[in-house]
Design an enzyme around this catalytic site. Structure first.
Site, PDB file in Angstrom:
ATOM      1  N   TYR B 287      97.374  92.901 106.025  1.00  0.00           N
ATOM      2  CA  TYR B 287      98.343  92.806 104.764  1.00  0.00           C
ATOM      3  C   TYR B 287      99.081  91.206 104.928  1.00  0.00           C
ATOM      4  O   TYR B 287      99.321  90.548 105.849  1.00  0.00           O
ATOM      5  CB  TYR B 287      99.881  93.561 105.227  1.00  0.00           C
ATOM      6  CG  TYR B 287     100.876  93.638 104.043  1.00  0.00           C
ATOM      7  CD1 TYR B 287     100.807  94.742 103.116  1.00  0.00           C
ATOM      8  CD2 TYR B 287     101.636  92.899 104.173  1.00  0.00           C
ATOM      9  CE1 TYR B 287     101.706  94.804 102.233  1.00  0.00           C
ATOM     10  CE2 TYR B 287     102.997  92.820 103.063  1.00  0.00           C
ATOM     11  CZ  TYR B 287     102.760  94.080 102.213  1.00  0.00           C
ATOM     12  OH  TYR B 287     103.773  94.057 101.165  1.00  0.00           O
ATOM     13  N   TYR B 337      99.609  91.188  94.384  1.00  0.00           N
ATOM     14  CA  TYR B 337     100.718  92.070  95.232  1.00  0.00           C
ATOM     15  C   TYR B 337     101.189  93.014  94.620  1.00  0.00           C
ATOM     16  O   TYR B 337     102.160  92.930  93.810  1.00  0.00           O
ATOM     17  CB  TYR B 337     101.611  90.573  95.742  1.00  0.00           C
ATOM     18  CG  TYR B 337     102.695  91.218  96.662  1.00  0.00           C
ATOM     19  CD1 TYR B 337     102.175  91.363  98.105  1.00  0.00           C
ATOM     20  CD2 TYR B 337     103.829  91.559  96.352  1.00  0.00           C
ATOM     21  CE1 TYR B 337     102.858  91.805  98.935  1.00  0.00           C
ATOM     22  CE2 TYR B 337     104.821  91.921  97.549  1.00  0.00           C
ATOM     23  CZ  TYR B 337     104.125  92.241  98.682  1.00  0.00           C
ATOM     24  OH  TYR B 337     105.010  92.503  99.913  1.00  0.00           O
TER      25      TYR B 337
END
Ligand SMILES: [Zn+2]
Lengths: 138, 382
Positions: B287, B337
């Site tokens: 991440y 994103y």
């Protein structure tokens, strides 16, 4: 500027800072300091607490320098340092704050080259009772 | 005791286009991504009986189920903490399928973060705690909160801007190979990185993820059912969530060691239930809302020692052919994103052998959710 959105647990902290006192919640049974404030002691599960006065001395543990885009009141003063101050009495308790030239000073009132990790600082309070930090004289 | 290990598999993945602005609603995008994932699996919408998403997901189960013609749902769950919940959506469905609470589970995330508002600008919905301790002082955005940890990591361990550039570059290079990536045709150079504008020192523009409109979904079924689906099954080998004792969320400033985040907790559980360790991971999808989360995660998940996360990125370690190829579709920094869901789908593509930056013979993949908040992670295997 944003003012603290106070909850039940945090209210005493802000009442004390309004009087120019920096107090941190401590367990009234085992004595452990805790921050942010909460109803119950994570060490002994006691609900009894007290507010212990701090010396107001600390050191810069880390800092950032925000640049826009920011909320308008902050963008107007950017870039400015935001410091994380570890308290002399309780290094695990690190308060987010602003490093200013004097109580009530603008967020950008200290020259950026004077901001460094490890710098010794002292708490002051602005006219609204918001804690701020000034560099201690060497 | 029943175990999760290899009991379920991801058999379908789907996504919409990614862009700064897409015309359709989040609900429509969610529906398209889910249908694409079901089509990829070869499973009819009427067979879906389990759903999982994020608490921040705006399209709820009722809307999804009635629009798509899903069957009777017997399991639905939502996971909190923003991007920290990504892998947990799959983990919850894997647990539900493995224990018979559902037979076909769909996880998804749809978000118009590119054309919609920036969450930190909404000062009306701030939770009193911990915002009262941070926001008045101008620590306003997630990037400010993470930059505080990044600065300390640099101070304690000698992590440099070049290390963070290595992360940004690896993601960008992979995006340049991926036509679906927002940054497909936009190479990054060290000069561009070093001269870009600051967002929150020590983090610059290229240390921040994209702002994207898009949606993704994946389908989870039992290992037995997976053998009848269209593609090679990608097994959920191990799964974990992580909320460490005395953790404070993204402003993790009030404990012994703020640099030991939720990744460490998730990792302990993840490896404990796995047949292999960090040295056996062929490719990682970590991440990357901010570059600085990668060194912290590399340490937490055991790819290097404490404090070595910056140095780990040296010598092309995160590039194709390196020690740990990273975010091979471009990640949140350069593909899209969407709260980390694209990392899950890319992990599946790697183990199917269909990535645009394929790691030869990849058989194991780590996928992680947001570090710095209560998190989750998956180990996938062929
Ligand atoms: Zn106590």
């Amino acid at each position: 500027m944003l003012t603290p959105v106070v909850d039940d647990d945090g209210a005493p902290f802000w009442e004390y800072t309004g009087r120019g006192e920096l107090r941190i919640q401590a367990c009234a049974d085992c004595g452990e300091l805790r921050f942010p404030p909460r109803p119950c002691c994570p060490h002994c599960q006691s609900f009894a607490s007290e507010w212990r006065e701090m010396s107001g001395h600390g050191r810069v543990w880390s800092y950032v320098v925000p640049h826009p885009p920011l909320l308008p009141d902050y963008a107007e003063q950017a870039p400015y340092p935001v410091v994380l101050v570890e308290l002399a009495e309780a290094p695990r308790i690190r308060l987010v704050g602003n490093l200013v030239a004097e109580a009530g000073g603008r967020l950008d009132s200290v020259a950026m080259e004077r901001v460094r990790i490890g710098a010794r600082v002292q708490v002051v309070f602005d006219e609204d009772g918001l804690p701020q930090w000034v560099l201690e004289r060497a | 005791m029943a175990t999760l290990k290899d009991a379920t598999a991801v058999v379908g993945i789907g996504q919409t286009a990614f862009a700064k602005q897409l015309p359709e609603s989040e609900k429509a995008l969610a529906c398209r991504a889910i249908l694409a994932a079901l089509h990829d699996a070869g499973i009819d919408p009427g067979e879906v009986d389990g759903l999982a998403s994020y608490t921040m997901e705006e399209t709820d189960e009722v809307e999804v189920a009635k629009a798509l013609g899903l069957g009777d749902l017997t399991f639905f769950s939502k996971v909190g903490y923003g991007g920290g919940g990504s892998c947990a959506t799959v983990a919850h469905l894997a647990a539900a399928v493995a224990t018979g609470q559902a037979s076909v589970g769909v996880a998804w995330r749809s978000r118009k973060r590119g054309s919609g508002p920036r969450p930190w600008k909404n000062t009306g919905v701030q939770l009193p705690t911990p915002a009262q301790w941070t926001r008045p002082f101008g620590l306003l955005r997630p990037v400010d909160e993470i930059a505080m940890l990044a600065r300390r990591h640099m101070h304690e361990y000698g992590t440099t801007r070049d290390h963070l550039f290595n992360v940004a570059l690896a993601c960008r290079n992979r995006a340049n190979q991926n036509p679906a990536a927002v940054m497909y045709e936009r190479p990054l150079t060290r000069d561009m990185y070093m001269t870009s504008r600051w967002i929150s020192e020590p983090l610059c523009l290229f240390d921040n993820c994209l702002e994207t409109d898009g949606a993704l979904a994946c389908v989870i079924v039992s290992a037995e059912r997976a053998r009848d689906c269209r593609h090679r099954p990608v097994y959920v080998h191990s799964a974990a969530q992580g909320l460490p004792a005395q953790h404070h969320g993204m402003v993790n400033y009030w404990n012994d060691d703020p640099l030991t985040g939720p990744a460490w907790t998730a990792a302990r559980h993840l490896w404990k239930h796995a047949d292999f360790g960090p040295e056996d991971v062929d490719v990682a999808q970590i991440y990357d809302a901010f570059t600085a989360l990668i060194p912290l995660s590399l340490e937490g998940y055991g790819f290097c020692g404490r404090g070595e996360g910056g140095a780990f990125t040296e010598g092309g370690a995160l590039e194709s052919g390196g020690r740990l190829p990273l975010n091979t579709s471009g990640g949140g920094l350069s593909e899209a994103y969407v709260h980390g869901f694209n990392l899950i789908n890319e992990g599946v593509r790697q183990l199917r052998g269909t990535s645009t930056a394929q790691v030869p013979d990849a058989a194991t993949c780590l996928v992680t959710a947001g570090e710095g908040v209560p998190t989750s992670a998956l180990l996938l295997r062929t």
